[in-house]
Motif scaffolding. Structure first.
Motif, PDB file in Angstrom:
ATOM      1  N   LEU A 104      -6.597   3.398   6.506  1.00 32.56           N
ATOM      2  CA  LEU A 104      -5.978   2.080   6.313  1.00 32.56           C
ATOM      3  C   LEU A 104      -5.753   1.343   7.622  1.00 32.56           C
ATOM      4  O   LEU A 104      -5.847   0.104   7.663  1.00 32.56           O
ATOM      5  N   PHE A 118       0.849  -1.186   0.000  1.00 33.31           N
ATOM      6  CA  PHE A 118       0.000   0.000   0.000  1.00 33.31           C
ATOM      7  C   PHE A 118       0.890   1.242   0.000  1.00 33.31           C
ATOM      8  O   PHE A 118       2.022   1.209   0.499  1.00 33.31           O
ATOM      9  N   TYR A 147      -9.366   0.467   0.588  1.00 37.99           N
ATOM     10  CA  TYR A 147      -8.478   1.600   0.907  1.00 37.99           C
ATOM     11  C   TYR A 147      -8.260   2.469  -0.322  1.00 37.99           C
ATOM     12  O   TYR A 147      -8.503   3.681  -0.301  1.00 37.99           O
TER      13      TYR A 147
END
Length: 562
Positions: A345, A318, A365
């Motif tokens: 997140l 991420f 997310y």
């Protein structure tokens, strides 16, 4: 070494994410090539929504005590030169006044907190101390993540000791380490090694050249106890210099004599060849005279970015903060957008790591945060155009009637711009996650998305309306650390007791918040509202059936707690 989550980078975004995970007991490692916190002033504005999250985490008052003295005004001022004509002033409250003023405001500024003007370097110290108190979080500072190996169920992070890290030589250590994590989050800035590993390009606008806030800029962090006397006006938080020779802005850091100064470089000036003495000469141009100015650090940077990574997630990776989006600093949106990434997140990673939600929860997310990044970079770009494309008149600094007319016109324009850039409740509170699979479609269109106005609404997808309760408490202080089910019909004791018992039987992370307040019921319109851990409305309605089915929609429920 093994962990659930590896965070690369220990700026405010990485630290906020570590706090969110660590408070939920998730085994987390923060890998950072620096030791301690940044010694240089960076982001200087914490927006009200960020302050509400710091309040949720319990340290908003600690943050508000940092930076400028409590009585110091946070005005934004515009000058031809700091020691010459003042063109415009947009008055804003001190930290002391903000504490009382917030309880009197409504409408667009109906909130638990007002913004706070404080350098990121102070705030990082608080965040780092919070992280150090969390037993499930390990800090690996002085290590540079360089390579990643993706496996079917994990990622191996290869890191080396940073040669420039100033670590105490208390004991020998290896020069390399391997860290195995289920997920990796790149919070490692605009030159993100995580984003580079993933091969993700950024989209948007870069390389924009403006008369100001476009192109190369020079920064000087300095100390000058004489500067307030030379300016000769009531103190301010932000000082802008508007003239044809040297455009600049300067922020007060401690209210006693420390400042950070940023100057637009002109054609022919090479940022890589300008030393502290050169930037100090630019300060003297913006001031209109010389003064004692002790440099503490200097650097060069580039304005004119409005970039968002093409993807914010890939497999077990991420991106958050500057690794995910890059702003020109007008509006103060970069740092604030980044920490909201972490708040979005963090709870999702924790729910999946604890077996409370399906892994597909993590897919939301990017679905939720990327549109917000595009929205916020667009707002910042408009502010940069507004101030950067507006040119000083050739007679602006003349001591004459036509000079006075030019200054009056510039002052009127810059005053309007200041209100547009610094009075932004719509940007601060109005980001929404409409269209997310975690948000119940209410069948109603939300209010228009405007920078200068925010309309509190309980329509799922946005920030829950705030209220001060009759006992003086903030409604937000009644919300739980995970999901909250707000019951605005708390006068119905029988059904409330039944609902409380039903929630206890589910053993799910949800707090029942019962409020018997007509004003809250009027704001929320429905008796029940489900509020996510990041304080976002997920659902509302008049009746609750199976509480477990309600949360299944809100977090892709998979299993009982383990």
């Amino acid at each position: 070494m093994r962990c659930r989550v590896a965070i690369v980078g220990s700026g405010p975004v990485g630290l906020c994410l570590a706090i969110e995970l660590g408070r939920r007991g998730i085994d987390t490692v923060v890998v950072s090539d620096r030791v301690g916190t940044s010694p240089h002033p960076q982001a200087n504005a914490t927006q009200a929504r960020t302050m509400e999250h710091y309040r949720r985490l319990g340290f908003a008052e600690t943050i508000r005590a940092l930076g400028l003295p409590p009585e110091y005004p946070t005005d934004i001022t515009y000058f031809t030169r700091y020691g010459a004509w003042e063109l415009a002033r947009f008055s804003l409250p001190s930290a002391r006044d903000a504490r009382s003023l917030i309880r009197t405001l409504g409408g667009s500024w109906s909130a638990a907190e007002l913004p706070h003007r404080c350098s990121q370097m102070y705030i990082e110290r608080v965040l780092l101390e919070q992280v150090r108190c969390l037993p499930s979080v390990r800090l690996l500072q002085g290590w540079r993540a360089e390579r990643f190996e993706a496996h079917s169920d994990s990622v191996t992070v290869h890191a080396h000791a940073a040669s420039d890290a100033r670590t105490p030589a208390t004991e020998p250590r290896a020069d390399a380490l391997a860290l195995n994590a289920q997920w990796v989050v790149g919070c490692d800035g605009p030159r993100s090694v995580v984003r580079r590993h993933l091969g993700i390009d950024s989209e948007g606008e870069t390389g924009v050249v403006r008369d100001f806030m476009g192109g190369r800029m020079a920064m000087l962090y300095f100390r000058s106890p004489d500067l307030y006397r030379l300016i000769g006006r009531a103190p301010a938080w932000m000082y802008w210099a508007f003239n044809r020779e040297r455009r600049a802005f300067m922020a007060a850091i401690d209210g006693r004599g420390e400042f950070v100064f940023h100057a637009q470089l002109r054609a022919g000036e090479d940022a890589d060849r300008i030393d502290a003495r050169g930037v100090r000469a630019m300060l003297f141009q913006a001031l209109g005279c010389e003064c004692m100015a002790e440099p503490m650090s200097h650097s060069a940077w580039t304005a004119g970015h409005a970039l968002v990574a093409g993807e914010l997630a890939a497999g077990r990776f991420f991106l958050a903060g500057d690794a995910a989006h890059l702003f020109t600093p007008t509006g103060g949106l970069g740092y604030n957008t980044g920490v909201e990434d972490a708040f979005n997140l963090g709870w999702k990673l924790a729910m999946v790591a604890r077996g409370l939600a399906a892994p597909r929860l993590l897919e939301t997310y990017a679905l939720e945060r990327r549109p917000v990044a595009l929205r916020n970079t667009a707002f910042a770009r408009r502010f940069a155009d507004s101030v950067g494309l507006y040119l000083p008149h050739e007679h602006l600094e003349e001591d004459s009637d036509r000079g006075a007319q030019a200054r009056a016109a510039a002052g009127a324009y810059l005053g309007r711009h200041a209100r547009a850039e610094f009075d932004i409740p719509g940007i601060t509170f109005g980001a929404r996650y409409d269209g997310s699979p975690l948000i119940a479609d209410a069948g109603e269109a939300p209010p228009p998305d405007r920078a200068d106005a925010y309309h509190p609404t309980s329509i799922p997808g946005g920030r829950p309306p705030h209220a001060w309760l009759r006992d003086g408490a903030s409604l937000y202080d009644r919300f739980g650390p995970e999901f909250t089910l707000l019951d605005a019909g708390a006068g119905d004791e029988r059904s409330g007791a039944e609902l409380s018992a039903a929630l206890e039987r589910t053993a799910l992370p949800i707090t029942l918040c019962r409020v018997d307040d007509a004003a809250v019921r009027e704001q929320y319109r429905y008796r029940f509202t489900l509020i996510r851990p990041d304080q976002t409305v997920a659902w509302r309605g008049e009746r609750i059936g199976d509480p477990r089915a309600l949360l299944a929609r809100a977090m892709f429920l998979q299993a009982q707690p383990t």
